[in-house]
Scaffold this motif. Structure first.
Motif, PDB file in Angstrom:
ATOM      1  N   LYS A  72       0.828  -1.207   0.000  1.00 57.00           N
ATOM      2  CA  LYS A  72       0.000   0.000   0.000  1.00 57.00           C
ATOM      3  C   LYS A  72       0.865   1.260   0.000  1.00 57.00           C
ATOM      4  O   LYS A  72       0.496   2.280  -0.567  1.00 57.00           O
ATOM      5  CB  LYS A  72      -0.924  -0.042   1.211  1.00 57.00           C
ATOM      6  N   ARG A  73       2.041   1.190   0.613  1.00 55.33           N
ATOM      7  CA  ARG A  73       2.917   2.358   0.674  1.00 55.33           C
ATOM      8  C   ARG A  73       3.542   2.683  -0.679  1.00 55.33           C
ATOM      9  O   ARG A  73       4.181   3.722  -0.836  1.00 55.33           O
ATOM     10  CB  ARG A  73       3.979   2.181   1.742  1.00 55.33           C
ATOM     11  N   ASP A  74       3.364   1.806  -1.676  1.00 60.37           N
ATOM     12  CA  ASP A  74       3.878   2.067  -3.020  1.00 60.37           C
ATOM     13  C   ASP A  74       2.946   2.975  -3.818  1.00 60.37           C
ATOM     14  O   ASP A  74       3.211   3.266  -4.975  1.00 60.37           O
ATOM     15  CB  ASP A  74       4.070   0.757  -3.792  1.00 60.37           C
ATOM     16  N   LEU A  75       1.844   3.407  -3.202  1.00 61.53           N
ATOM     17  CA  LEU A  75       0.854   4.234  -3.891  1.00 61.53           C
ATOM     18  C   LEU A  75       0.601   5.492  -3.082  1.00 61.53           C
ATOM     19  O   LEU A  75       0.419   5.441  -1.869  1.00 61.53           O
ATOM     20  CB  LEU A  75      -0.463   3.461  -4.056  1.00 61.53           C
ATOM     21  N   VAL A  76       0.593   6.618  -3.768  1.00 60.23           N
ATOM     22  CA  VAL A  76       0.227   7.885  -3.147  1.00 60.23           C
ATOM     23  C   VAL A  76      -0.819   8.542  -4.035  1.00 60.23           C
ATOM     24  O   VAL A  76      -0.760   8.440  -5.258  1.00 60.23           O
ATOM     25  CB  VAL A  76       1.462   8.791  -2.929  1.00 60.23           C
ATOM     26  N   ILE A  77      -1.822   9.146  -3.402  1.00 62.71           N
ATOM     27  CA  ILE A  77      -2.911   9.784  -4.144  1.00 62.71           C
ATOM     28  C   ILE A  77      -2.959  11.254  -3.739  1.00 62.71           C
ATOM     29  O   ILE A  77      -2.998  11.579  -2.550  1.00 62.71           O
ATOM     30  CB  ILE A  77      -4.262   9.117  -3.829  1.00 62.71           C
ATOM     31  N   PHE A  78      -2.941  12.111  -4.728  1.00 63.68           N
ATOM     32  CA  PHE A  78      -3.048  13.545  -4.490  1.00 63.68           C
ATOM     33  C   PHE A  78      -4.262  14.077  -5.223  1.00 63.68           C
ATOM     34  O   PHE A  78      -4.538  13.689  -6.359  1.00 63.68           O
ATOM     35  CB  PHE A  78      -1.804  14.283  -4.994  1.00 63.68           C
ATOM     36  N   GLY A  79      -4.970  14.964  -4.585  1.00 61.89           N
ATOM     37  CA  GLY A  79      -6.133  15.593  -5.188  1.00 61.89           C
ATOM     38  C   GLY A  79      -6.233  17.041  -4.771  1.00 61.89           C
ATOM     39  O   GLY A  79      -5.318  17.589  -4.141  1.00 61.89           O
ATOM     40  N   THR A  80      -7.344  17.639  -5.092  1.00 59.77           N
ATOM     41  CA  THR A  80      -7.523  19.049  -4.787  1.00 59.77           C
ATOM     42  C   THR A  80      -7.994  19.279  -3.353  1.00 59.77           C
ATOM     43  O   THR A  80      -7.797  20.355  -2.808  1.00 59.77           O
ATOM     44  CB  THR A  80      -8.513  19.679  -5.777  1.00 59.77           C
ATOM     45  N   LYS A  81      -8.592  18.280  -2.736  1.00 56.57           N
ATOM     46  CA  LYS A  81      -9.044  18.364  -1.340  1.00 56.57           C
ATOM     47  C   LYS A  81      -8.710  17.049  -0.644  1.00 56.57           C
ATOM     48  O   LYS A  81      -8.767  15.983  -1.260  1.00 56.57           O
ATOM     49  CB  LYS A  81     -10.556  18.582  -1.264  1.00 56.57           C
ATOM     50  N   TYR A 118       6.532  15.817  -3.178  1.00 57.58           N
ATOM     51  CA  TYR A 118       6.353  14.800  -2.146  1.00 57.58           C
ATOM     52  C   TYR A 118       7.343  13.654  -2.342  1.00 57.58           C
ATOM     53  O   TYR A 118       8.009  13.225  -1.398  1.00 57.58           O
ATOM     54  CB  TYR A 118       4.913  14.283  -2.187  1.00 57.58           C
ATOM     55  N   ALA A 119       7.455  13.176  -3.573  1.00 53.59           N
ATOM     56  CA  ALA A 119       8.362  12.057  -3.856  1.00 53.59           C
ATOM     57  C   ALA A 119       9.805  12.426  -3.555  1.00 53.59           C
ATOM     58  O   ALA A 119      10.580  11.608  -3.051  1.00 53.59           O
ATOM     59  CB  ALA A 119       8.221  11.617  -5.317  1.00 53.59           C
ATOM     60  N   ARG A 120      10.158  13.642  -3.842  1.00 52.48           N
ATOM     61  CA  ARG A 120      11.535  14.080  -3.593  1.00 52.48           C
ATOM     62  C   ARG A 120      11.838  14.158  -2.098  1.00 52.48           C
ATOM     63  O   ARG A 120      12.965  13.923  -1.673  1.00 52.48           O
ATOM     64  CB  ARG A 120      11.755  15.420  -4.251  1.00 52.48           C
ATOM     65  N   GLU A 121      10.831  14.491  -1.301  1.00 53.84           N
ATOM     66  CA  GLU A 121      11.034  14.653   0.132  1.00 53.84           C
ATOM     67  C   GLU A 121      10.973  13.341   0.911  1.00 53.84           C
ATOM     68  O   GLU A 121      11.330  13.308   2.082  1.00 53.84           O
ATOM     69  CB  GLU A 121       9.995  15.625   0.694  1.00 53.84           C
ATOM     70  N   LEU A 122      10.523  12.271   0.284  1.00 57.84           N
ATOM     71  CA  LEU A 122      10.433  10.986   0.983  1.00 57.84           C
ATOM     72  C   LEU A 122      11.810  10.489   1.390  1.00 57.84           C
ATOM     73  O   LEU A 122      12.782  10.641   0.663  1.00 57.84           O
ATOM     74  CB  LEU A 122       9.764   9.934   0.090  1.00 57.84           C
ATOM     75  N   ASP A 123      11.857   9.850   2.537  1.00 57.70           N
ATOM     76  CA  ASP A 123      13.115   9.286   3.002  1.00 57.70           C
ATOM     77  C   ASP A 123      13.416   7.936   2.369  1.00 57.70           C
ATOM     78  O   ASP A 123      14.521   7.449   2.445  1.00 57.70           O
ATOM     79  CB  ASP A 123      13.091   9.118   4.531  1.00 57.70           C
ATOM     80  N   GLU A 124      12.410   7.336   1.758  1.00 59.25           N
ATOM     81  CA  GLU A 124      12.599   6.009   1.176  1.00 59.25           C
ATOM     82  C   GLU A 124      13.348   6.120  -0.146  1.00 59.25           C
ATOM     83  O   GLU A 124      13.328   7.146  -0.807  1.00 59.25           O
ATOM     84  CB  GLU A 124      11.247   5.341   0.966  1.00 59.25           C
ATOM     85  N   SER A 125      13.963   5.049  -0.547  1.00 55.08           N
ATOM     86  CA  SER A 125      14.733   5.062  -1.792  1.00 55.08           C
ATOM     87  C   SER A 125      13.898   4.464  -2.918  1.00 55.08           C
ATOM     88  O   SER A 125      13.871   3.266  -3.132  1.00 55.08           O
ATOM     89  CB  SER A 125      16.033   4.285  -1.620  1.00 55.08           C
ATOM     90  N   TRP A 126      13.194   5.313  -3.638  1.00 57.50           N
ATOM     91  CA  TRP A 126      12.412   4.897  -4.792  1.00 57.50           C
ATOM     92  C   TRP A 126      13.291   5.009  -6.017  1.00 57.50           C
ATOM     93  O   TRP A 126      14.034   5.960  -6.187  1.00 57.50           O
ATOM     94  CB  TRP A 126      11.183   5.791  -4.962  1.00 57.50           C
ATOM     95  N   ASP A 127      13.190   4.039  -6.901  1.00 60.30           N
ATOM     96  CA  ASP A 127      13.953   4.077  -8.153  1.00 60.30           C
ATOM     97  C   ASP A 127      13.207   4.846  -9.240  1.00 60.30           C
ATOM     98  O   ASP A 127      13.832   5.485 -10.082  1.00 60.30           O
ATOM     99  CB  ASP A 127      14.242   2.651  -8.630  1.00 60.30           C
TER     100      ASP A 127
END
Length: 131
Positions: A72-81, A118-127
């Motif tokens: 589940k942590r492999d998915l992030v959802i952004f919206g207007t609210k 958001y992705a840039r600020e994450l501490d995790e190492s995403w490829d």
């Protein structure tokens, strides 16, 4: 749009397509853009959406391709609210709200910019980041 993060440096597909980079006709570009063959290879999947899609379209995405993600942590959802989409017991997803306009023009571009920040600020190492 794909973005790769190798050794902390961000590499966009646009950078790969500069005149000095290999062309689509060469296998070099495909090799350079292909994921490394390693078990810990990680992709962060992001969905950009607007409030009118929270109740119908978003649950359909979560039931189909998003349900096949490894975690589940492999998915992030952004919206207007901000919002919580509940798919059943133990299956809820947070929509991260932004201050973006709720439209298909600058609004969606603004939401996508929030995803990249958001992705840039994450501490995790995403490829890779897949939006």
């Amino acid at each position: 749009l794909f973005f790769a993060f190798f050794n902390g440096a961000q590499l966009s597909v646009t950078n790969l397509l500069q005149p000095t980079a290999p062309t689509f006709s060469s296998n070099a570009l495909l090799t350079a853009a292909s994921p490394p063959d390693r078990p810990e290879f990680r992709i962060l999947y992001a969905i950009r959406t607007s409030i009118k899609n929270y109740e119908k379209k978003l649950p359909n995405l979560l039931r189909t391709w998003a349900s096949t993600l490894p975690a589940k942590r492999d998915l992030v959802i952004f919206g207007t609210k901000p919002h919580t989409v509940t798919m059943g017991p133990g299956a809820s997803f947070e929509v991260r709200g932004t201050d973006c306009a709720d439209n298909r023009f600058l609004g969606l571009s603004c939401v996508e910019a929030h995803i990249h920040l958001y992705a840039r600020e994450l501490d995790e190492s995403w490829d890779w980041l897949f939006v």
